[in-house]
Design a protein around this motif. Structure first.
Motif, PDB file in Angstrom:
ATOM      1  N   TRP A  57      41.853  17.996  60.088  1.00  0.00           N
ATOM      2  CA  TRP A  57      41.570  19.201  60.861  1.00  0.00           C
ATOM      3  C   TRP A  57      42.800  19.642  61.644  1.00  0.00           C
ATOM      4  N   GLY A  58      43.144  20.931  61.509  1.00  0.00           N
ATOM      5  CA  GLY A  58      44.267  21.483  62.244  1.00  0.00           C
ATOM      6  C   GLY A  58      45.613  21.261  61.600  1.00  0.00           C
ATOM      7  N   GLN A  59      45.651  20.630  60.425  1.00  0.00           N
ATOM      8  CA  GLN A  59      46.925  20.393  59.751  1.00  0.00           C
ATOM      9  C   GLN A  59      47.343  21.622  58.952  1.00  0.00           C
ATOM     10  N   SER A  60      48.642  21.755  58.740  1.00  0.00           N
ATOM     11  CA  SER A  60      49.161  23.012  58.211  1.00  0.00           C
ATOM     12  C   SER A  60      49.152  23.114  56.695  1.00  0.00           C
ATOM     13  N   GLY A  61      49.584  22.079  55.991  1.00  0.00           N
ATOM     14  CA  GLY A  61      49.705  22.160  54.551  1.00  0.00           C
ATOM     15  C   GLY A  61      50.613  23.297  54.115  1.00  0.00           C
ATOM     16  N   LEU A  62      51.741  23.439  54.769  1.00  0.00           N
ATOM     17  CA  LEU A  62      52.589  24.621  54.599  1.00  0.00           C
ATOM     18  C   LEU A  62      53.229  24.732  53.217  1.00  0.00           C
ATOM     19  N   GLU A  63      53.328  25.977  52.758  1.00  0.00           N
ATOM     20  CA  GLU A  63      54.042  26.318  51.538  1.00  0.00           C
ATOM     21  C   GLU A  63      55.512  26.576  51.876  1.00  0.00           C
ATOM     22  N   MET A  64      56.352  26.583  50.848  1.00  0.00           N
ATOM     23  CA  MET A  64      57.775  26.826  51.061  1.00  0.00           C
ATOM     24  C   MET A  64      58.103  28.317  51.128  1.00  0.00           C
ATOM     25  N   SER A  65      57.283  29.166  50.484  1.00  0.00           N
ATOM     26  CA  SER A  65      57.596  30.594  50.440  1.00  0.00           C
ATOM     27  C   SER A  65      57.424  31.236  51.811  1.00  0.00           C
ATOM     28  N   THR A  66      58.201  32.290  52.072  1.00  0.00           N
ATOM     29  CA  THR A  66      58.203  32.970  53.364  1.00  0.00           C
ATOM     30  C   THR A  66      57.776  34.421  53.195  1.00  0.00           C
ATOM     31  N   SER A  67      56.991  34.924  54.146  1.00  0.00           N
ATOM     32  CA  SER A  67      56.540  36.314  54.129  1.00  0.00           C
ATOM     33  C   SER A  67      57.103  37.045  55.335  1.00  0.00           C
ATOM     34  N   TYR A  68      57.168  38.400  55.246  1.00  0.00           N
ATOM     35  CA  TYR A  68      57.836  39.196  56.271  1.00  0.00           C
ATOM     36  C   TYR A  68      57.006  40.408  56.708  1.00  0.00           C
ATOM     37  N   PHE A  69      55.694  40.275  56.710  1.00  0.00           N
ATOM     38  CA  PHE A  69      54.822  41.375  57.109  1.00  0.00           C
ATOM     39  C   PHE A  69      53.722  40.855  58.036  1.00  0.00           C
ATOM     40  N   ILE A  70      53.000  41.776  58.658  1.00  0.00           N
ATOM     41  CA  ILE A  70      51.905  41.401  59.549  1.00  0.00           C
ATOM     42  C   ILE A  70      50.585  41.529  58.777  1.00  0.00           C
ATOM     43  N   PRO A  71      49.890  40.435  58.522  1.00  0.00           N
ATOM     44  CA  PRO A  71      48.659  40.499  57.734  1.00  0.00           C
ATOM     45  C   PRO A  71      47.477  41.019  58.560  1.00  0.00           C
ATOM     46  N   ASN A  72      46.561  41.681  57.891  1.00  0.00           N
ATOM     47  CA  ASN A  72      45.343  42.130  58.559  1.00  0.00           C
ATOM     48  C   ASN A  72      44.082  41.777  57.773  1.00  0.00           C
ATOM     49  N   LYS A  73      44.259  41.029  56.665  1.00  0.00           N
ATOM     50  CA  LYS A  73      43.123  40.669  55.831  1.00  0.00           C
ATOM     51  C   LYS A  73      43.298  39.257  55.281  1.00  0.00           C
ATOM     52  N   LEU A  74      42.224  38.471  55.339  1.00  0.00           N
ATOM     53  CA  LEU A  74      42.182  37.149  54.709  1.00  0.00           C
ATOM     54  C   LEU A  74      41.112  37.178  53.640  1.00  0.00           C
ATOM     55  N   SER A  75      41.486  36.879  52.400  1.00  0.00           N
ATOM     56  CA  SER A  75      40.536  36.780  51.297  1.00  0.00           C
ATOM     57  C   SER A  75      40.685  35.401  50.673  1.00  0.00           C
ATOM     58  N   VAL A  76      39.554  34.722  50.414  1.00  0.00           N
ATOM     59  CA  VAL A  76      39.650  33.367  49.877  1.00  0.00           C
ATOM     60  C   VAL A  76      38.358  32.953  49.181  1.00  0.00           C
ATOM     61  N   LYS A  77      38.527  32.173  48.119  1.00  0.00           N
ATOM     62  CA  LYS A  77      37.420  31.516  47.423  1.00  0.00           C
ATOM     63  C   LYS A  77      37.823  30.065  47.242  1.00  0.00           C
ATOM     64  N   TRP A  78      36.927  29.149  47.551  1.00  0.00           N
ATOM     65  CA  TRP A  78      37.274  27.741  47.418  1.00  0.00           C
ATOM     66  C   TRP A  78      36.058  26.907  47.033  1.00  0.00           C
ATOM     67  N   PHE A  79      36.354  25.683  46.593  1.00  0.00           N
ATOM     68  CA  PHE A  79      35.315  24.738  46.194  1.00  0.00           C
ATOM     69  C   PHE A  79      35.331  23.552  47.148  1.00  0.00           C
ATOM     70  N   SER A  80      34.156  23.194  47.660  1.00  0.00           N
ATOM     71  CA  SER A  80      33.997  22.037  48.537  1.00  0.00           C
ATOM     72  C   SER A  80      33.447  20.880  47.716  1.00  0.00           C
ATOM     73  N   TYR A  81      34.271  19.834  47.523  1.00  0.00           N
ATOM     74  CA  TYR A  81      33.838  18.694  46.726  1.00  0.00           C
ATOM     75  C   TYR A  81      32.661  17.965  47.363  1.00  0.00           C
ATOM     76  N   ALA A  82      32.711  17.781  48.669  1.00  0.00           N
ATOM     77  CA  ALA A  82      31.658  17.038  49.354  1.00  0.00           C
ATOM     78  C   ALA A  82      30.303  17.721  49.213  1.00  0.00           C
ATOM     79  N   GLU A  83      30.310  19.048  49.270  1.00  0.00           N
ATOM     80  CA  GLU A  83      29.053  19.807  49.199  1.00  0.00           C
ATOM     81  C   GLU A  83      28.712  20.256  47.783  1.00  0.00           C
TER      82      GLU A  83
END
Length: 338
Positions: A57-83
């Motif tokens: 919890w709270g860990q970053s898992g950071l990618e190497m790529s860099t972005s240069y804009f201000i985001p206003n939208k988060l879109s995501v689909k994921w799978f939860s193994y536990a559930e």
């Protein structure tokens, strides 16, 4: 949260807009992102896909790529193994807050500007999502929590090469490679707590160190269970009095006396510190209180207690934290800068 966040937004010069994105999940709830990004309608930064994550919890898992804009939208689909479920959604981000953070950063006591250059999301049970912004090594602030919905998704499309293992077998394999998950889930289930509410409770308190004036303290770094962090130094040490903060997870501090540098650190026991804070809140009837650090140089241990006052009885209240931290020291060599 907004008041505490706005108090971070100082600094008259503009920081450079440049950030990296990361994704993670709590230790016992591994997930894999099917698709996702932060975007602003013109540009986007993708979330890591096709990789299992559960570094904590709270860990970053950071990618190497860099972005240069201000985001206003988060879109995501994921799978939860536990559930054994897919979740997804699209969410509006607090654009004004992110713009202020990224353009202004915050001014450190020495006058330098520290920019927020990391954004990372964590997924937690039942479709929960958290987003933080970090100024590396100095400050982490919570941007917000969001609620996704359970969705249908083609599991096989994520594992086209997995011909021998079906969905059930693969899930079991991933969970078996997550030590402690079975026992933890048996006890806590798939509740969104403590991530959504319990960790985010805020209290009105300050930090004080026994017999050490703030003028001798170099800094206090404060990490909380809700994923935030703050590094207080110079006048911030005194101006930080009685601001609302989440419950501390770790505190590290350093101070100087003559030619000797001392340090202290404590990792709090989760059950003990949450019970202590709840008891102090009840005793003090919403009044501010002090997290008191007590270095013991004879034993090398760091004692901790909560101190406050009961407004009804006018009695002093003290709750001892049984788990002790540690203290140490090192001498400053003559050629070292003070």
């Amino acid at each position: 949260m907004s008041l505490n966040l706005l108090s971070c937004l100082t600094g008259q010069n503009k920081a450079k807009i440049e950030w990296r994105l990361g994704v993670n999940a709590p230790k016992y709830y591994p997930i894999i992102v099917a698709s996702g990004s932060l975007s602003n309608g013109r540009k986007s930064a993708p979330l890591t896909t096709r990789a299992d994550v559960n570094d904590g919890w709270g860990q970053s898992g950071l990618e190497m790529s860099t972005s240069y804009f201000i985001p206003n939208k988060l879109s995501v689909k994921w799978f939860s193994y536990a559930e054994d479920k897919f979740f997804g959604g699209s969410f509006d981000l607090p654009e004004d807050t992110l713009r202020t953070l990224m353009k202004q950063g915050f001014k450190r006591p020495n006058g330098s500007i520290k920019g927020y250059v990391y954004l990372y999301v964590n997924m937690y049970p039942q479709g929960g999502i958290a987003l933080w912004a970090e100024a590396p090594g100095s400050r982490i602030v919570e941007i917000g929590h969001f609620q996704a919905k359970e969705i249908d998704y083609d599991w096989k499309s994520m594992y086209p090469s997995s011909k021998k293992s079906g969905r059930e077998d693969y899930n079991k394999m991933v969970m078996a490679d997550t030590p402690g998950a079975e026992a933890y889930i048996a006890k806590h289930g798939f509740s969104q707590e403590p991530f959504k509410t319990i960790y985010r409770q805020r209290y009105n308190y300050t930090i004080s160190i026994d017999s050490i004036p703030f003028s001798r303290t170099e800094f206090i770094q404060f990490k909380s269970f809700n994923g935030e962090m703050d590094t207080m130094e110079d006048e911030e040490l005194e101006s930080n009095f009685f601001k609302t903060k989440a419950v501390p997870k770790n505190i590290f501090f350093r101070w100087r006396k003559g030619m000797v540098v001392y340090f202290g650190e404590i990792d709090f026991n989760e059950d003990e510190i949450f019970k202590a804070f709840a008891s102090m809140q009840k005793e003090c009837k919403e009044q501010p209180f002090v997290l008191y650090l007590k270095p013991d140089f004879s034993t090398g241990k760091l004692g901790v207690c909560l101190r406050g006052n009961n407004q009804e009885t006018q009695d002093s209240v003290e709750i001892e934290i049984k788990k002790a931290g540690r203290i140490g020291k090192s001498s400053i060599q003559p050629h070292q800068k003070k």
